[in-house]
Write an enzyme that holds these catalytic residues in place. Structure first.
Site, PDB file in Angstrom:
ATOM      1  N   ASP A   1       6.023   9.643  -5.051  1.00 36.37           N
ATOM      2  CA  ASP A   1       4.936  10.229  -4.267  1.00 36.37           C
ATOM      3  C   ASP A   1       4.877  11.724  -4.600  1.00 36.37           C
ATOM      4  O   ASP A   1       4.261  12.129  -5.574  1.00 36.37           O
ATOM      5  CB  ASP A   1       5.227   9.929  -2.796  1.00 36.37           C
ATOM      6  CG  ASP A   1       4.126  10.345  -1.857  1.00 36.37           C
ATOM      7  OD1 ASP A   1       2.968  10.383  -2.273  1.00 36.37           O
ATOM      8  OD2 ASP A   1       4.416  10.627  -0.672  1.00 36.37           O
TER       9      ASP A   1
ATOM     10  N   GLY B   1       7.498  13.355  -5.582  1.00 37.29           N
ATOM     11  CA  GLY B   1       8.493  13.562  -6.633  1.00 37.29           C
ATOM     12  C   GLY B   1       9.716  14.314  -6.152  1.00 37.29           C
ATOM     13  O   GLY B   1      10.666  14.552  -6.901  1.00 37.29           O
TER      14      GLY B   1
ATOM     15  N   THR C   1      12.205  13.588  -3.970  1.00 37.80           N
ATOM     16  CA  THR C   1      13.485  12.879  -3.891  1.00 37.80           C
ATOM     17  C   THR C   1      14.184  12.886  -5.249  1.00 37.80           C
ATOM     18  O   THR C   1      15.353  13.272  -5.368  1.00 37.80           O
ATOM     19  CB  THR C   1      13.251  11.414  -3.444  1.00 37.80           C
ATOM     20  OG1 THR C   1      12.360  11.420  -2.342  1.00 37.80           O
ATOM     21  CG2 THR C   1      14.542  10.732  -3.076  1.00 37.80           C
TER      22      THR C   1
ATOM     23  N   ARG D   1       7.686  -5.067   4.163  1.00 36.71           N
ATOM     24  CA  ARG D   1       8.303  -5.183   2.833  1.00 36.71           C
ATOM     25  C   ARG D   1       8.215  -6.601   2.284  1.00 36.71           C
ATOM     26  O   ARG D   1       8.227  -6.820   1.087  1.00 36.71           O
ATOM     27  CB  ARG D   1       9.801  -4.829   2.908  1.00 36.71           C
ATOM     28  CG  ARG D   1      10.094  -3.398   3.311  1.00 36.71           C
ATOM     29  CD  ARG D   1      11.583  -3.107   3.076  1.00 36.71           C
ATOM     30  NE  ARG D   1      12.059  -1.939   3.800  1.00 36.71           N
ATOM     31  CZ  ARG D   1      11.969  -0.694   3.354  1.00 36.71           C
ATOM     32  NH1 ARG D   1      11.416  -0.431   2.199  1.00 36.71           N
ATOM     33  NH2 ARG D   1      12.445   0.313   4.087  1.00 36.71           N
TER      34      ARG D   1
HETATM   35  P1  IMP Z   1       8.816  11.364  -2.825  1.00 36.38           P
HETATM   36  O1  IMP Z   1      10.158  12.014  -2.732  1.00 36.38           O
HETATM   37  O2  IMP Z   1       7.751  12.145  -2.097  1.00 36.38           O
HETATM   38  O3  IMP Z   1       8.398  11.044  -4.253  1.00 36.38           O
HETATM   39  O4  IMP Z   1       8.895  10.036  -1.984  1.00 36.38           O
HETATM   40  C1  IMP Z   1       9.282   8.827  -2.474  1.00 36.38           C
HETATM   41  C2  IMP Z   1       9.561   7.882  -1.328  1.00 36.38           C
HETATM   42  O5  IMP Z   1       8.592   7.999  -0.271  1.00 36.38           O
HETATM   43  C3  IMP Z   1       9.464   6.443  -1.797  1.00 36.38           C
HETATM   44  O6  IMP Z   1      10.688   5.956  -2.321  1.00 36.38           O
HETATM   45  C4  IMP Z   1       9.041   5.722  -0.531  1.00 36.38           C
HETATM   46  O7  IMP Z   1      10.183   5.375   0.227  1.00 36.38           O
HETATM   47  C5  IMP Z   1       8.240   6.731   0.247  1.00 36.38           C
HETATM   48  N1  IMP Z   1       6.772   6.526   0.070  1.00 36.38           N
HETATM   49  C6  IMP Z   1       5.900   7.372  -0.509  1.00 36.38           C
HETATM   50  N2  IMP Z   1       4.649   6.878  -0.503  1.00 36.38           N
HETATM   51  C7  IMP Z   1       4.732   5.650   0.088  1.00 36.38           C
HETATM   52  C8  IMP Z   1       3.745   4.615   0.379  1.00 36.38           C
HETATM   53  O8  IMP Z   1       2.527   4.711   0.089  1.00 36.38           O
HETATM   54  N3  IMP Z   1       4.225   3.509   0.988  1.00 36.38           N
HETATM   55  C9  IMP Z   1       5.537   3.326   1.325  1.00 36.38           C
HETATM   56  N4  IMP Z   1       6.478   4.273   1.067  1.00 36.38           N
HETATM   57  C10 IMP Z   1       6.082   5.420   0.455  1.00 36.38           C
END
Ligand code: IMP
Length: 178
Positions: free
Chosen positions: A106, A108, A110, A168
């Site tokens: 999303d 990025g 994490t 899920r």
């Molecule tokens: P990031 O660190 O913002 O890239 O977030 C990644 C994590 O956010 C993913 O592994 C998901 O657990 C959660 N996430 C982000 N977007 C979605 C979505 O549209 N549906 C479900 N989980 C999401």
């Protein structure tokens, strides 16, 4: 595929099981080709990636092992204010070729924070394989090597992805209804 309800929200069909499985077959073929002759460790990031990692791994034909980790962030002293660490990783990563398996990238954040932590263990290489990516949501300069589907910046559930812990357990992916 019909509209579904998860908790208080409604979701509409987005990617059906056949489309998902065809794309996973392509991703696995690409990985099998790129990692020829290299023993590879797949690391699935829990909870969201468990279904994707399982379906992808079944199509991997190079010598490979798989492990699952959970990422936890806690308050620390880095510039972003959080420190990320993993639980469940018992393997020695030195000189291993690692493919991180994510459900969705999303912002990025994490993986941008976690990859330097992983690299401290001196793996031979680290690549990212994600089923979904929302390019318009990316805030951190993350190089994602294998992307199943680039999708619009809208919340999705199913095929391992959750809304507040639920949703899920669907073989398909649904998108938040307008
Ligand atoms: P990031 O660190 O913002 O890239 O977030 C990644 C994590 O956010 C993913 O592994 C998901 O657990 C959660 N996430 C982000 N977007 C979605 C979505 O549209 N549906 C479900 N989980 C999401």
């Amino acid at each position: 595929m019909n509209r579904i309800q998860v908790k208080d929200k409604f979701f509409v069909p987005f990617l059906d099981a056949h489309t998902i499985h065809e794309r996973i077959t392509d991703l696995a073929a690409q990985i099998n080709e790129d990692y020829q002759g290299k023993e590879t460790l797949f690391i699935g990031i829990l909870n969201g990636s468990f279904i994707f990692a399982s379906d992808l791994f079944k199509k991997i034909s190079i010598p490979a092992s798989i492990s699952f980790i959970k990422l936890v962030s806690y308050k620390g002293t880095t510039s972003s204010g959080t420190v990320i660490t993993s639980i469940g990783l018992e393997e020695d990563l030195s000189d291993k070729h690692v493919v991180l398996v994510e459900d969705i990238v999303d912002t990025g954040r994490t993986l941008t924070e976690f990859i330097p932590v992983l690299k401290k263990q001196n793996p031979a290489s680290v690549k990212i394989c994600t089923l979904l990516q929302k390019p318009d949501a990316l805030l951190f300069p993350l190089q994602v090597d294998y992307v199943g589907f680039s999708i619009p910046n809208k919340f999705v559930v199913g095929y391992g992805l959750d809304y507040d812990g639920m949703g899920r357990n669907s073989g398909e992916i649904y998108q938040l209804a307008d």
